[in-house]
Write a protein that holds these residues in place. Structure first.
Motif, PDB file in Angstrom:
ATOM      1  N   SER A   1       0.823  -1.202   0.000  1.00 39.14           N
ATOM      2  CA  SER A   1       0.000   0.000   0.000  1.00 39.14           C
ATOM      3  C   SER A   1       0.862   1.259   0.000  1.00 39.14           C
ATOM      4  O   SER A   1       0.586   2.216  -0.739  1.00 39.14           O
ATOM      5  N   GLU A   2       1.907   1.246   0.790  1.00 37.13           N
ATOM      6  CA  GLU A   2       2.790   2.414   0.846  1.00 37.13           C
ATOM      7  C   GLU A   2       3.484   2.639  -0.491  1.00 37.13           C
ATOM      8  O   GLU A   2       3.584   3.785  -0.964  1.00 37.13           O
ATOM      9  N   ARG A   3       3.943   1.559  -1.120  1.00 32.13           N
ATOM     10  CA  ARG A   3       4.611   1.716  -2.422  1.00 32.13           C
ATOM     11  C   ARG A   3       3.640   2.250  -3.471  1.00 32.13           C
ATOM     12  O   ARG A   3       4.031   3.073  -4.318  1.00 32.13           O
ATOM     13  N   GLN A   4       2.425   1.776  -3.452  1.00 28.26           N
ATOM     14  CA  GLN A   4       1.448   2.153  -4.476  1.00 28.26           C
ATOM     15  C   GLN A   4       0.718   3.449  -4.146  1.00 28.26           C
ATOM     16  O   GLN A   4       0.039   4.006  -5.017  1.00 28.26           O
ATOM     17  N   GLN A   5       0.844   3.916  -2.898  1.00 35.74           N
ATOM     18  CA  GLN A   5       0.122   5.111  -2.462  1.00 35.74           C
ATOM     19  C   GLN A   5      -1.380   4.959  -2.705  1.00 35.74           C
ATOM     20  O   GLN A   5      -2.054   5.866  -3.217  1.00 35.74           O
ATOM     21  N   ARG A   6      -1.877   3.791  -2.344  1.00 33.69           N
ATOM     22  CA  ARG A   6      -3.301   3.477  -2.444  1.00 33.69           C
ATOM     23  C   ARG A   6      -3.710   2.662  -1.224  1.00 33.69           C
ATOM     24  O   ARG A   6      -2.941   1.809  -0.754  1.00 33.69           O
ATOM     25  N   LYS A   7      -4.912   2.899  -0.726  1.00 37.17           N
ATOM     26  CA  LYS A   7      -5.447   2.012   0.293  1.00 37.17           C
ATOM     27  C   LYS A   7      -5.816   0.668  -0.325  1.00 37.17           C
ATOM     28  O   LYS A   7      -6.000   0.556  -1.546  1.00 37.17           O
ATOM     29  N   ILE A   8      -5.947  -0.339   0.522  1.00 34.41           N
ATOM     30  CA  ILE A   8      -6.304  -1.692   0.087  1.00 34.41           C
ATOM     31  C   ILE A   8      -7.675  -2.043   0.636  1.00 34.41           C
ATOM     32  O   ILE A   8      -7.920  -1.975   1.844  1.00 34.41           O
ATOM     33  N   LEU A   9      -8.548  -2.408  -0.270  1.00 31.47           N
ATOM     34  CA  LEU A   9      -9.888  -2.881   0.065  1.00 31.47           C
ATOM     35  C   LEU A   9      -9.962  -4.374  -0.210  1.00 31.47           C
ATOM     36  O   LEU A   9      -9.562  -4.825  -1.292  1.00 31.47           O
TER      37      LEU A   9
ATOM     38  N   ASP B   1      -8.601  -4.177  11.606  1.00 33.71           N
ATOM     39  CA  ASP B   1      -9.330  -3.028  12.117  1.00 33.71           C
ATOM     40  C   ASP B   1      -8.364  -1.928  12.554  1.00 33.71           C
ATOM     41  O   ASP B   1      -7.411  -2.175  13.285  1.00 33.71           O
ATOM     42  N   GLY B   2      -8.604  -0.719  12.081  1.00 30.42           N
ATOM     43  CA  GLY B   2      -7.789   0.421  12.480  1.00 30.42           C
ATOM     44  C   GLY B   2      -6.513   0.617  11.692  1.00 30.42           C
ATOM     45  O   GLY B   2      -5.819   1.624  11.895  1.00 30.42           O
ATOM     46  N   LYS B   3      -6.173  -0.319  10.803  1.00 33.41           N
ATOM     47  CA  LYS B   3      -4.980  -0.117   9.974  1.00 33.41           C
ATOM     48  C   LYS B   3      -5.224   1.062   9.034  1.00 33.41           C
ATOM     49  O   LYS B   3      -6.210   1.077   8.295  1.00 33.41           O
ATOM     50  N   PRO B   4      -4.375   2.067   9.021  1.00 32.28           N
ATOM     51  CA  PRO B   4      -4.652   3.267   8.222  1.00 32.28           C
ATOM     52  C   PRO B   4      -4.655   3.019   6.721  1.00 32.28           C
ATOM     53  O   PRO B   4      -5.253   3.788   5.963  1.00 32.28           O
ATOM     54  N   TRP B   5      -4.020   1.940   6.283  1.00 37.12           N
ATOM     55  CA  TRP B   5      -3.940   1.646   4.853  1.00 37.12           C
ATOM     56  C   TRP B   5      -5.066   0.719   4.391  1.00 37.12           C
ATOM     57  O   TRP B   5      -5.189   0.445   3.198  1.00 37.12           O
ATOM     58  N   TRP B   6      -5.875   0.226   5.325  1.00 31.72           N
ATOM     59  CA  TRP B   6      -6.915  -0.763   5.001  1.00 31.72           C
ATOM     60  C   TRP B   6      -8.245  -0.060   4.844  1.00 31.72           C
ATOM     61  O   TRP B   6      -8.720   0.605   5.764  1.00 31.72           O
ATOM     62  N   ALA B   7      -8.873  -0.218   3.666  1.00 34.85           N
ATOM     63  CA  ALA B   7     -10.127   0.473   3.385  1.00 34.85           C
ATOM     64  C   ALA B   7     -11.343  -0.280   3.895  1.00 34.85           C
ATOM     65  O   ALA B   7     -12.425   0.294   3.993  1.00 34.85           O
ATOM     66  N   GLY B   8     -11.193  -1.579   4.202  1.00 32.82           N
ATOM     67  CA  GLY B   8     -12.317  -2.355   4.702  1.00 32.82           C
ATOM     68  C   GLY B   8     -12.483  -3.656   3.957  1.00 32.82           C
ATOM     69  O   GLY B   8     -11.582  -4.115   3.248  1.00 32.82           O
TER      70      GLY B   8
END
Length: 360
Positions: free
Chosen positions: A263-271, A313-320
């Protein structure tokens, strides 16, 4: 989820051209329908409420009129009662062989009128909507093995297919759209997929994802064209049956670390565009399987739900997460409810309510 239990071998194609759905917009706020930040440029790490805290459930269709079923409104109310905020719908087109280039509707394809109707019902129930069109094989099998001989022709057909649903998503106020699902045989073709995404953005200004299988997502070259990374999260977590959430959380730990770095490399959240477990003994050894065993496994399903939600839960990079799946339509299920993916009426539903009710 590739529904390998569902086959259309005896069904002929419908002579139906799904164009001009004519659905009226409903349920979407004006803000939600503004152009996406990534239309024409990478969006960066989205941190607004439209992507974060995706608490979803999939309501798939297997037949033309499923979404017109009298049961639809009941299912949507039940889904909302778990604390879910989202529901995903999965209209499906088909091709005969993995090497074919043409896509078509069949009697298993949700009709546009039924899809428009169920989207309105979902918005009326207070749920946001994701449209996640699928491509499957008429004889059953794994869509990941689709490797068309004529790739240009297949992508042209695919673009027509997904552009149709992009327009329908705009017409109905759909909140998020997946441009593809588990198409590993084609998904490394970045140039073709970027063209597909551009065609979708011409018609739909909401947020876009692609639902990559858990063993596919690192090979996708076009994440920068999308707003959020989608993963169908069917990682095996155990080598034998277990009802111990702590053991399953331990299995998730290295996967979570890998996903955080990606997620950090791609600069995108992960759903997690899909995640799910059948109510069968041994479900966490093969979460992608409809038929792990013939033994009831309610406690194992609940433990798997608990472990996933506790791990992320609560991971800032995780969208759900969008769970696969709610109840089958009456008279259409090929797996008994007590053994199926649905958490409805099982301990796993209690797990959902425990976690999701906290944020409602």
């Amino acid at each position: 989820m590739n529904p390998m239990k569902r086959t259309a071998a005896a069904w002929s194609a419908l002579v139906v051209l799904f164009v001009g759905a004519g659905c009226s917009s409903s349920g979407a706020d004006e803000e939600d329908m503004q152009p996406s930040p990534s239309a024409g440029a990478p969006s960066g790490q989205p941190d607004d409420g439209k992507v974060g805290e995706f608490r979803g459930m999939t309501l798939p269709s297997w037949n033309t009129d499923d979404y017109n079923s009298p049961q639809a409104a009941t299912y949507l109310r039940q889904i909302a009662a778990t604390g879910a905020r989202w529901v995903t719908f999965t209209p499906t087109w088909y091709q005969d062989r993995v090497t074919d280039s043409d896509l078509r509707t069949t009697k298993e394809t949700a009709g546009d009128d039924s899809l428009c109707a169920v989207i309105r019902l979902a918005h009326d129930a207070g749920l946001k909507t994701m449209l996640k069109p699928h491509v499957d094989l008429t004889e059953g099998g794994d869509r990941a093995k689709i490797t068309p001989t004529d790739r240009d022709a297949w992508f042209a057909a695919y673009e027509r297919f997904i552009a149709h649903y992009a327009q329908l998503a705009t017409d109905t106020g759909v909140d998020q759209l997946s441009v593809g699902t588990e198409l590993a045989g084609t998904s490394q073709d970045g140039a073709h997929w970027s063209k597909v995404v551009a065609a979708v953005r011409d018609r739909y200004k909401g947020r876009l994802t692609y639902a990559a299988n858990y063993d596919e997502y690192q090979k996708i070259p076009f994440w920068n064209d999308l707003d959020v990374i989608g993963i169908d999260a069917y990682w095996p977590l155990a080598d034998q049956a277990t009802t111990d959430p702590a053991r399953l959380r331990q299995a998730w730990q290295p996967i979570a670390e890998e996903l955080a770095a990606f997620s950090e490399r791609q600069q995108r959240k992960i759903l997690f565009t899909e995640a799910g477990y059948v109510s069968q003994r041994g479900t966490t050894t093969a979460p992608y399987s409809w038929t792990v065993s013939k033994s009831d496994g309610d406690a194992e399903q609940a433990a798997a739900y608990e472990a996933l939600l506790a791990s992320f839960d609560g991971k800032p990079w995780w969208a759900g997460v969008c769970w696969w799946m709610w109840d089958d339509w009456p008279d259409s299920g090929e797996t008994a409810k007590k053994l199926a993916y649905t958490p409805h009426g099982k301990p796993a539903e209690d797990v959902l309510r425990k976690w999701w009710a906290r944020g409602t």
